[in-house]
Design an enzyme around this catalytic site. Structure first.
Site, PDB file in Angstrom:
ATOM      1  N   TYR A  94       0.852  -1.201   0.000  1.00 15.52           N
ATOM      2  CA  TYR A  94       0.000   0.000   0.000  1.00 15.52           C
ATOM      3  C   TYR A  94       0.887   1.251   0.000  1.00 15.52           C
ATOM      4  O   TYR A  94       0.737   2.146  -0.842  1.00 15.52           O
ATOM      5  CB  TYR A  94      -0.918  -0.011   1.230  1.00 15.52           C
ATOM      6  CG  TYR A  94      -1.625   1.301   1.478  1.00 15.52           C
ATOM      7  CD1 TYR A  94      -2.521   1.815   0.548  1.00 15.52           C
ATOM      8  CD2 TYR A  94      -1.387   2.031   2.651  1.00 15.52           C
ATOM      9  CE1 TYR A  94      -3.163   3.027   0.771  1.00 15.52           C
ATOM     10  CE2 TYR A  94      -2.028   3.232   2.881  1.00 15.52           C
ATOM     11  CZ  TYR A  94      -2.908   3.742   1.945  1.00 15.52           C
ATOM     12  OH  TYR A  94      -3.538   4.940   2.159  1.00 15.52           O
TER      13      TYR A  94
HETATM   14  N1  LIG Z   1      -8.781   7.148   6.015  1.00 13.64           N
HETATM   15  C1  LIG Z   1      -7.499   7.322   6.334  1.00 13.64           C
HETATM   16  O1  LIG Z   1      -7.132   7.308   7.521  1.00 13.64           O
HETATM   17  C2  LIG Z   1      -6.459   7.540   5.269  1.00 13.64           C
HETATM   18  C3  LIG Z   1      -5.122   7.705   5.677  1.00 13.64           C
HETATM   19  C4  LIG Z   1      -4.157   7.907   4.710  1.00 13.64           C
HETATM   20  C5  LIG Z   1      -4.496   7.997   3.373  1.00 13.64           C
HETATM   21  N2  LIG Z   1      -5.795   7.825   3.000  1.00 13.64           N
HETATM   22  C6  LIG Z   1      -6.120   7.911   1.567  1.00 13.64           C
HETATM   23  O2  LIG Z   1      -7.238   8.771   1.408  1.00 13.64           O
HETATM   24  C7  LIG Z   1      -8.042   8.354   0.325  1.00 13.64           C
HETATM   25  C8  LIG Z   1      -9.484   8.158   0.771  1.00 13.64           C
HETATM   26  O3  LIG Z   1      -9.509   7.160   1.777  1.00 13.64           O
HETATM   27  P1  LIG Z   1     -10.847   6.712   2.500  1.00 13.64           P
HETATM   28  O4  LIG Z   1     -10.484   6.414   3.907  1.00 13.64           O
HETATM   29  O5  LIG Z   1     -11.917   7.657   2.207  1.00 13.64           O
HETATM   30  O6  LIG Z   1     -11.101   5.303   1.772  1.00 13.64           O
HETATM   31  P2  LIG Z   1     -12.444   4.677   1.163  1.00 13.64           P
HETATM   32  O7  LIG Z   1     -12.093   3.256   0.841  1.00 13.64           O
HETATM   33  O8  LIG Z   1     -13.569   4.921   2.085  1.00 13.64           O
HETATM   34  O9  LIG Z   1     -12.664   5.507  -0.152  1.00 13.64           O
HETATM   35  C9  LIG Z   1     -12.051   5.206  -1.382  1.00 13.64           C
HETATM   36  C10 LIG Z   1     -13.114   5.268  -2.462  1.00 13.64           C
HETATM   37  O10 LIG Z   1     -12.484   5.018  -3.708  1.00 13.64           O
HETATM   38  C11 LIG Z   1     -13.275   4.120  -4.481  1.00 13.64           C
HETATM   39  N3  LIG Z   1     -12.348   3.353  -5.312  1.00 13.64           N
HETATM   40  C12 LIG Z   1     -11.398   2.503  -4.891  1.00 13.64           C
HETATM   41  N4  LIG Z   1     -10.739   1.991  -5.945  1.00 13.64           N
HETATM   42  C13 LIG Z   1     -11.301   2.537  -7.044  1.00 13.64           C
HETATM   43  C14 LIG Z   1     -11.064   2.404  -8.436  1.00 13.64           C
HETATM   44  N5  LIG Z   1     -10.101   1.605  -8.874  1.00 13.64           N
HETATM   45  N6  LIG Z   1     -11.823   3.110  -9.295  1.00 13.64           N
HETATM   46  C15 LIG Z   1     -12.813   3.931  -8.840  1.00 13.64           C
HETATM   47  N7  LIG Z   1     -13.099   4.086  -7.526  1.00 13.64           N
HETATM   48  C16 LIG Z   1     -12.341   3.400  -6.652  1.00 13.64           C
HETATM   49  C17 LIG Z   1     -14.007   3.248  -3.475  1.00 13.64           C
HETATM   50  O11 LIG Z   1     -15.242   2.747  -3.993  1.00 13.64           O
HETATM   51  C18 LIG Z   1     -14.205   4.191  -2.299  1.00 13.64           C
HETATM   52  O12 LIG Z   1     -15.493   4.773  -2.313  1.00 13.64           O
HETATM   53  C19 LIG Z   1      -7.377   7.090  -0.225  1.00 13.64           C
HETATM   54  O13 LIG Z   1      -6.547   7.472  -1.299  1.00 13.64           O
HETATM   55  C20 LIG Z   1      -6.552   6.600   0.944  1.00 13.64           C
HETATM   56  O14 LIG Z   1      -5.456   5.830   0.504  1.00 13.64           O
HETATM   57  C21 LIG Z   1      -6.795   7.594   3.927  1.00 13.64           C
END
Ligand SMILES: NC(=O)c1ccc[n+]([C@@H]2O[C@H](COP(=O)([O-])OP(=O)(O)OC[C@H]3O[C@@H](n4cnc5c(N)ncnc54)[C@H](O)[C@@H]3O)[C@@H](O)[C@H]2O)c1
Length: 342
Positions: free
Chosen positions: A152
């Site tokens: 990741y």
């Molecule tokens: N939540 C955290 O603590 C955190 C921390 C660090 C980084 N991030 C990053 O922030 C971003 C959002 O995270 P989140 O917690 O909202 O995650 P999440 O999984 O809730 O949201 C990601 C969304 O992207 C969509 N998705 C995934 N792969 C896809 C694809 N190939 N094509 C189209 N849609 C796709 C999913 O359906 C989902 O709705 C991500 O990039 C994640 O890596 C989150």
């Protein structure tokens, strides 16, 4: 403004899209509704966004380059916030291909679409995980990120690097924000807070990894969104580094590109976090102490200096208040799910 938000029905994307709609922007939400966690949560978030006038929603996968390109070129966004990704450290150990497809192929496709229809500012979600095994804490944007300990993290580091090359070659101003353990209502069921609250409510033991000694720099989702919104208007320009006390801007010397931590810089030990959750739920947790899991890092600790210098803002929600709000939301969500099951 016209703002494209990828991952708009994900946890963070939903909160961001809602805030942008409330602020009066026109938002195109692009999301593949992937089945990584319960689809009902994503469907509910999508339904809530569709109550606003300024929203358009396109269901699609980043891997479908032609569909993504057509979506971007017909909407012509002023700003793109790219949040869609396969998230989660632990899942990447058993499902590497999903990360390669969503994060590497998907982000490369998004960059190509942005090249065809350049926004004024492209903002991409990266993660504290990119600091990996770096022992230099607190993590600064200029700290090394060469030691990822999960696929990741490696894919997110690659997204940063790919976007830098596009910023350089095609002059697309780009900010990569590094998020640190975001939590709050409508949060992700695979994350510790959701799992802890669900288990404690039902009297089920919780798995405590790293024997409870891990530390995490938590960010409440509303604080994060405030940071993202402020950064949207801080467009990197090549050769204009911000100077601040004891800090180094991460601005690239050869591209309008910068990485920024969004976090409060106040890590909390897992056992203390569990005490906060117990107090909010009003019940003690049953602890199942376990060693560190593969892919996890022991401590995440942001230096928020650059973020503060750029935005004049620091996340301020206390962990007690934030966890309390999550528990209240979780109760209403669970009751709603139980009602619709009967
Ligand atoms: N939540 C955290 O603590 C955190 C921390 C660090 C980084 N991030 C990053 O922030 C971003 C959002 O995270 P989140 O917690 O909202 O995650 P999440 O999984 O809730 O949201 C990601 C969304 O992207 C969509 N998705 C995934 N792969 C896809 C694809 N190939 N094509 C189209 N849609 C796709 C999913 O359906 C989902 O709705 C991500 O990039 C994640 O890596 C989150």
């Amino acid at each position: 403004m016209r703002i494209l938000v990828t991952g708009a029905v994900g946890f963070i994307g939903f909160h961001l899209a809602k805030r942008l709609l409330v602020d009066g922007h026109s938002v195109l939400g692009f999301d593949g509704m992937t089945p990584y966690y319960e689809p009902a949560l994503k469907e509910r978030r999508r339904a809530m966004l569709q109550n606003y006038d300024g929203i358009q929603f396109v269901e699609g996968m980043l891997e479908d380059s032609a569909h993504l390109r057509d979506t971007v070129t017909s909407f012509r966004p002023n700003i793109i916030v790219h949040l869609a990704a396969q998230a989660g450290v632990r899942y990447s150990i058993e499902h590497p291909d999903t990360y390669v497809q969503s994060n590497l192929v998907g982000t490369a496709n998004l960059l190509e679409a942005a090249r065809l229809c350049p926004p004024q500012h492209l903002l991409i979600a990266s993660t504290s995980s990119v600091y990996g095994g770096n022992a230099d804490r607190p993590f600064r944007e200029v700290s090394r990120t060469d030691f990822p300990v999960s696929l990741y993290a490696a894919t997110k580091k690659a997204c940063e690097a790919m976007s830098h090359s596009y910023a350089h070659l095609f002059k697309i101003p780009t900010t990569c924000f590094r998020f640190f353990t975001v939590y709050g209502p409508w949060g992700r069921p695979d994350m510790a807070l959701f799992k802890f609250v669900s288990a404690i409510e039902r009297g089920i033991p919780i798995d405590v990894y790293g024997e409870g000694r891990m530390r995490r720099d938590f960010t409440y989702v509303d604080d994060l969104i405030e940071g993202v919104v402020r950064l949207m208007s801080i467009v990197p320009k090549t050769g204009a580094p911000v100077t601040f006390d004891n800090g180094l801007d991460s601005l690239s010397p050869v591209a309008p590109w910068r990485s920024v931590n969004i976090a409060g810089g106040q890590p909390i030990e897992l056992m203390d976090f569990i005490k906060v959750v117990e107090a909010a739920v009003g019940k003690p947790a049953i602890l199942n102490m376990l060693p560190m899991q593969m892919g996890d890092v022991e401590i995440t600790h942001a230096d928020p200096g650059l973020f503060m210098a750029l935005t004049d803002y620091l996340p301020a929600t206390s962990i007690e208040a934030g966890v309390q709000r999550f528990v209240e939301w979780h109760r209403s969500w669970t009751q709603q799910a139980e009602r619709s099951a009967t």
